[in-house]
Design a protein around this motif. Structure first.
Motif, mmCIF file in Angstrom:
data_model
loop_
_atom_site.group_PDB
_atom_site.id
_atom_site.type_symbol
_atom_site.label_atom_id
_atom_site.label_comp_id
_atom_site.label_asym_id
_atom_site.label_seq_id
_atom_site.Cartn_x
_atom_site.Cartn_y
_atom_site.Cartn_z
ATOM 1 N N VAL A 78 0.850 -1.185 0.000
ATOM 2 C CA VAL A 78 0.000 0.000 0.000
ATOM 3 C C VAL A 78 0.889 1.239 0.000
ATOM 4 C CG1 VAL A 78 -1.868 1.254 1.136
ATOM 5 C CG2 VAL A 78 -1.775 -1.246 1.299
ATOM 6 N N ASP A 79 0.688 2.066 -1.015
ATOM 7 C CA ASP A 79 1.353 3.368 -1.094
ATOM 8 C C ASP A 79 0.514 4.342 -0.277
ATOM 9 O OD1 ASP A 79 2.248 5.914 -1.775
ATOM 10 O OD2 ASP A 79 2.472 5.472 -3.903
ATOM 11 N N VAL A 80 0.955 4.603 0.960
ATOM 12 C CA VAL A 80 0.252 5.520 1.851
ATOM 13 C C VAL A 80 0.753 6.924 1.555
ATOM 14 C CG1 VAL A 80 -0.224 6.140 4.244
ATOM 15 C CG2 VAL A 80 0.070 3.728 3.609
ATOM 16 N N THR A 81 -0.107 7.747 0.985
ATOM 17 C CA THR A 81 0.330 9.064 0.541
ATOM 18 C C THR A 81 -0.673 10.121 0.968
ATOM 19 O OG1 THR A 81 1.189 10.286 -1.386
ATOM 20 C CG2 THR A 81 -0.798 8.973 -1.715
ATOM 21 N N GLY A 82 -0.250 11.371 0.907
ATOM 22 C CA GLY A 82 -1.092 12.474 1.336
ATOM 23 C C GLY A 82 -0.358 13.313 2.362
ATOM 24 N N ASP A 83 -1.109 14.084 3.131
ATOM 25 C CA ASP A 83 -0.485 14.951 4.130
ATOM 26 C C ASP A 83 -1.116 14.737 5.498
ATOM 27 O OD1 ASP A 83 -2.934 16.243 4.014
ATOM 28 O OD2 ASP A 83 -2.193 17.910 2.820
ATOM 29 N N GLY A 84 -0.480 15.336 6.504
ATOM 30 C CA GLY A 84 -0.926 15.148 7.878
ATOM 31 C C GLY A 84 -0.182 13.996 8.515
ATOM 32 N N VAL A 85 0.786 14.301 9.363
ATOM 33 C CA VAL A 85 1.639 13.266 9.941
ATOM 34 C C VAL A 85 0.820 12.222 10.690
ATOM 35 C CG1 VAL A 85 3.474 12.824 11.631
ATOM 36 C CG2 VAL A 85 3.670 14.762 10.048
ATOM 37 N N GLU A 86 -0.188 12.662 11.429
ATOM 38 C CA GLU A 86 -0.983 11.702 12.198
ATOM 39 C C GLU A 86 -1.743 10.755 11.282
ATOM 40 O OE1 GLU A 86 -3.365 13.339 15.292
ATOM 41 O OE2 GLU A 86 -1.796 14.711 15.970
ATOM 42 N N ARG A 87 -2.321 11.287 10.194
ATOM 43 C CA ARG A 87 -3.052 10.427 9.259
ATOM 44 C C ARG A 87 -2.107 9.453 8.565
ATOM 45 N NH1 ARG A 87 -5.612 15.509 8.393
ATOM 46 N NH2 ARG A 87 -4.220 15.986 6.640
ATOM 47 N N PRO A 106 4.883 10.995 2.078
ATOM 48 C CA PRO A 106 4.241 12.263 2.440
ATOM 49 C C PRO A 106 4.225 13.223 1.255
ATOM 50 C CG PRO A 106 6.466 12.150 3.334
ATOM 51 C CD PRO A 106 6.184 10.806 2.739
ATOM 52 N N THR A 107 3.098 13.901 1.058
ATOM 53 C CA THR A 107 2.984 14.832 -0.075
ATOM 54 C C THR A 107 2.330 16.139 0.358
ATOM 55 O OG1 THR A 107 0.912 13.756 -0.734
ATOM 56 C CG2 THR A 107 2.922 13.052 -1.868
ATOM 57 N N LEU A 108 2.844 16.723 1.416
ATOM 58 C CA LEU A 108 2.358 18.044 1.818
ATOM 59 C C LEU A 108 2.660 19.034 0.703
ATOM 60 C CD1 LEU A 108 1.205 19.933 4.017
ATOM 61 C CD2 LEU A 108 3.563 20.244 4.825
ATOM 62 N N GLY A 109 1.651 19.784 0.274
ATOM 63 C CA GLY A 109 1.847 20.748 -0.806
ATOM 64 C C GLY A 109 1.423 22.146 -0.402
ATOM 65 N N ASP A 110 1.857 23.105 -1.209
ATOM 66 C CA ASP A 110 1.485 24.508 -1.012
ATOM 67 C C ASP A 110 1.781 24.996 0.397
ATOM 68 O OD1 ASP A 110 0.650 24.802 -3.644
ATOM 69 O OD2 ASP A 110 -1.369 24.095 -3.207
ATOM 70 N N ALA A 111 2.913 24.558 0.926
ATOM 71 C CA ALA A 111 3.425 25.032 2.208
ATOM 72 C C ALA A 111 4.837 25.549 1.967
ATOM 73 C CB ALA A 111 3.418 23.901 3.235
ATOM 74 N N SER A 112 5.455 26.082 3.002
ATOM 75 C CA SER A 112 6.829 26.552 2.856
ATOM 76 C C SER A 112 7.766 25.366 2.658
ATOM 77 C CB SER A 112 7.253 27.329 4.096
ATOM 78 O OG SER A 112 7.353 26.454 5.217
ATOM 79 N N GLU A 113 8.931 25.603 2.056
ATOM 80 C CA GLU A 113 9.910 24.529 1.907
ATOM 81 C C GLU A 113 10.254 23.925 3.262
ATOM 82 O OE1 GLU A 113 13.432 25.254 -0.252
ATOM 83 O OE2 GLU A 113 12.417 25.653 -2.160
ATOM 84 N N PRO A 150 5.776 25.049 -3.841
ATOM 85 C CA PRO A 150 5.720 26.402 -4.401
ATOM 86 C C PRO A 150 7.103 26.916 -4.779
ATOM 87 C CG PRO A 150 4.405 26.244 -2.398
ATOM 88 C CD PRO A 150 5.197 24.975 -2.489
ATOM 89 N N GLY A 151 7.157 27.636 -5.893
ATOM 90 C CA GLY A 151 8.397 28.293 -6.297
ATOM 91 C C GLY A 151 9.182 27.577 -7.364
ATOM 92 N N ILE A 152 8.934 26.292 -7.578
ATOM 93 C CA ILE A 152 9.641 25.578 -8.649
ATOM 94 C C ILE A 152 9.025 25.928 -9.994
ATOM 95 C CG2 ILE A 152 10.208 23.295 -9.587
ATOM 96 C CD1 ILE A 152 10.296 22.250 -6.715
ATOM 97 N N VAL A 153 7.708 25.915 -10.058
ATOM 98 C CA VAL A 153 6.953 26.364 -11.224
ATOM 99 C C VAL A 153 6.065 27.516 -10.775
ATOM 100 C CG1 VAL A 153 5.134 25.722 -12.874
ATOM 101 C CG2 VAL A 153 6.993 24.125 -12.377
ATOM 102 N N PRO A 154 6.002 28.620 -11.528
ATOM 103 C CA PRO A 154 5.130 29.732 -11.133
ATOM 104 C C PRO A 154 3.678 29.285 -11.025
ATOM 105 C CG PRO A 154 6.606 30.373 -12.925
ATOM 106 C CD PRO A 154 6.743 28.894 -12.778
ATOM 107 N N GLY A 155 2.981 29.830 -10.031
ATOM 108 C CA GLY A 155 1.575 29.507 -9.864
ATOM 109 C C GLY A 155 1.194 29.428 -8.406
ATOM 110 N N ALA A 156 -0.017 29.893 -8.104
ATOM 111 C CA ALA A 156 -0.472 29.945 -6.723
ATOM 112 C C ALA A 156 -0.891 28.585 -6.186
ATOM 113 C CB ALA A 156 -1.642 30.921 -6.601
#
Length: 376
Positions: A78-87, A106-113, A150-156
């Motif tokens: 099982v590829d357990v992916t997504g965000d939230g350390v507890e989840r 882990p795939t937390l996105g749209d956060a600071s590096e 964020p910052g690798i490719v332009p876009g919000a």
């Protein structure tokens, strides 16, 4: 950053001999390698906060899903992916407890590096605890960083970055330089906390210095009419002399979806309330199932480390029978269709039902499992 509360759930592993879960997995992997094909047959299971009260993460539901993945889908990974350390950690512990291999990503996105790397580090520390207590676990440092960081490719956000890429509004040299820099940082963080096999899930055309990793990971969505073309395209990733994992493969359940090369999801008009399906796609679960089987046929002639179908369930893309304009499941890659008890209520309960792709994949995975048993 949230602290992990679920570590006690993994303590059952402490009493396992180091040959416990790993010993159960390795002979089957060796048998697969002898005959060709993926050594591990998996599925992606995404954890997240949910977009509505009704689709919020539920530990009880997750545990039922993991049992279904083991007993009904017959997957061994099982590829357990997504965000939230507890989840992430609660789900990874459940996968390990059910005797399956954990691919933790882990795939937390749209956060600071810094935030993304701290999220990776905390998840990786948990993966290491699972590993040292005998669980079969691999760690992926993330997925398609150009999309989520964020910052690798332009876009919000993700959608704006994709549009900028499709419209040619990106300097490819600068993008690659930023991608390389962040990938190196993530690999270093992963190595610092996890001492098992390390990987990363790259888009199939990404340029990655795979010397930083133990396993080459590719999200694969190509369409070819002939198996040999898939094999030829994937074989170029073997030049690194490292195991190759297909970290995602799949498509949506409508005619023509496989030919969209991973853009099958882009048939929803999110500017409408509620969101609407664009155009007049023809629902076809058979199309989805056939494409997955064609890819597995191609994979069967290669000695792959793993192949993980994308994805088990997509709660926020419910199926609405008889209402094709709002049947968001058409844009879902899930092997199951989500059915809400009350379609217009954000707090509604829901359940999933298997699609044709689920049954087809389960048949293949069950045959692989039975074959490996007979080999011993």
């Amino acid at each position: 950053m949230q602290r992990t509360k679920g570590i006690k759930r993994a303590q059952f592993l402490a009493g396992m001999a180091s040959a416990g879960v790993a010993a159960a997995v390795l002979p089957a992997a060796q048998a697969r390698a002898a005959r060709g094909g993926p050594r591990r047959h998996g599925v992606v299971y995404t954890v997240g906060a949910g977009e509505t009260p009704g689709t919020a993460f539920s530990a009880a539901r997750m545990r039922k899903d993991i049992r279904a993945i083991r007993d009904e889908l017959c997957a061994d990974t099982v590829d357990v992916t997504g965000d939230g350390v507890e989840r992430l950690t609660a789900t990874a512990a459940e996968v390990a407890e059910q005797g399956l291999r954990v691919w933790l990503q882990p795939t937390l996105g749209d956060a600071s590096e810094r935030g993304i790397l701290e999220h990776l580090a905390e998840t990786g520390r948990f993966a290491e605890r699972l590993r040292v207590h005998g669980a079969a676990v691999d760690l992926s440092v993330g997925c398609e960083f150009w999309l989520f960081v964020p910052g690798i490719v332009p876009g919000a956000d993700v959608f704006e970055r994709i549009r900028n890429l499709l419209d040619g509004k990106v300097d490819p040299v600068a993008m690659q330089r930023r991608l390389d820099r962040f990938t190196a940082k993530a690999a270093a963080v992963g190595r610092s906390v996890f001492h098992g096999r390390l990987s990363y899930a790259a888009a199939q055309d990404d340029k990655v210095d795979w010397r930083r990793f133990d396993i080459v990971g590719i999200d694969y969505y190509s369409y070819f009419p002939h198996k040999a073309d898939h094999v030829r395209e994937l074989s170029r990733h073997l030049r690194w002399g490292k195991p190759l994992a297909i970290t995602e493969f799949g498509t949506c359940a409508y005619v023509g979806a496989p030919q969209t090369a991973g853009m099958g999801w882009d048939i929803v008009d999110h500017d409408r309330t509620p969101p609407e399906i664009k155009g007049h796609p023809v629902r076809s679960e058979r199309t989805q199932a056939t494409y997955l089987m064609q890819l597995l046929d191609a994979f069967s002639s290669m000695d792959l480390y793993a192949a993980m179908a994308f994805e088990f369930v997509t709660p926020d893309a419910p199926h609405r029978p008889g209402d094709p304009r709002h049947d968001l499941d058409l844009a879902s890659y899930a092997l199951t269709r989500t059915i809400k008890d009350r379609p217009d209520d954000p707090a509604s309960g829901w359940h999933w039902e298997p699609k044709e792709a689920f049954h087809a994949l389960a048949h293949r995975y069950r045959s692989a499992r039975t074959g490996h048993r007979h080999a011993h």
